[in-house]
Write a protein that holds these residues in place. Structure first.
Motif: not given
Length: 163
Positions: A113-115, A117, A124
Motif C-alpha cells: 500500500v502506498e500512502y 502520511d 512507497e
C-alpha cells in the motif's frame, strides 16, 4: 595391462573361479565375466573392496602398471561428468532462486500500500522494482550461461565421437 586382464590374473592367482570371486565381492558371475572381457567396468566402491580383499593397491589395480588403461579413462571421465552435473545443478538452483526473488519483489510491490502520511511524506516501496529487475536479470544470465556451456559441451562430445 588392460583392467580385464588384471582382474583375471588376480582371480587366478588366488585360485578362485569366477563364481567364487563373484561371491566374495557380492556380485554376479556374469559381472565378473564382463569385467574380465572388458565389456563392463566395476564402480568405485567395488574397486575399493577388491583392493582391500586381495591386498592390492588401487594404483596397481586401476593402472595395472605405468600405462593408462580404459579403467583409468573411465574413472577420469566419470569424475568430470559428476563435477559437471553438480555444477549444472548448483547453477540451476541459483538461477531459480534469483528468478523467484525477482518475482517475489514484484509481488510484494504489487500488493503493498502506498500512502501519504499527515506530514505529507509519500510511503512507497519504490526500491522493490529495481531490485526485482536485478534479480530477474541475474537469474536469466545464470540460465543463459549454464545453457550455453551445456550446448558447447554437447557439441564437443559429438565432435569427439565423430573423430
Amino acid at each position: 595391462m588392460e583392467f580385464g586382464d588384471k582382474i583375471k590374473e588376480l582371480r587366478t592367482t588366488n585360485q578362485l573361479t569366477q563364481e567364487q570371486f563373484a561371491i566374495r565381492l557380492n556380485v554376479t558371475r556374469q559381472a565378473v565375466s564382463n569385467w574380465e572381457n572388458n565389456r563392463n567396468l566395476p564402480d568405485l566402491e567395488l574397486l575399493i573392496l577388491i583392493s582391500s580383499i586381495f591386498h592390492i593397491s588401487l594404483d596397481e589395480l586401476i593402472l595395472g602398471g605405468s600405462n593408462v588403461n580404459n579403467m583409468t579413462e573411465k574413472l577420469i571421465k566419470d569424475g568430470s561428468k559428476t563435477r559437471r552435473a553438480k555444477l549444472n545443478m548448483i547453477t540451476t538452483l541459483i538461477g531459480s532462486f534469483l528468478l523467484f526473488f525477482g518475482f517475489a519483489c514484484f509481488f510484494i510491490k504489487m500488493n503493498s500500500v502506498e500512502y501519504i502520511d499527515e506530514t505529507g511524506i509519500l510511503h512507497e516501496n519504490f526500491y522493490l522494482l529495481p531490485i526485482g529487475f536485478l534479480f530477474l536479470f541475474a537469474g536469466i544470465i545464470v540460465f543463459l550461461v549454464t545453457g550455453i556451456r551445456f550446448i558447447i559441451e554437447i557439441v564437443r562430445i559429438k565432435a569427439e565421437k565423430t573423430n
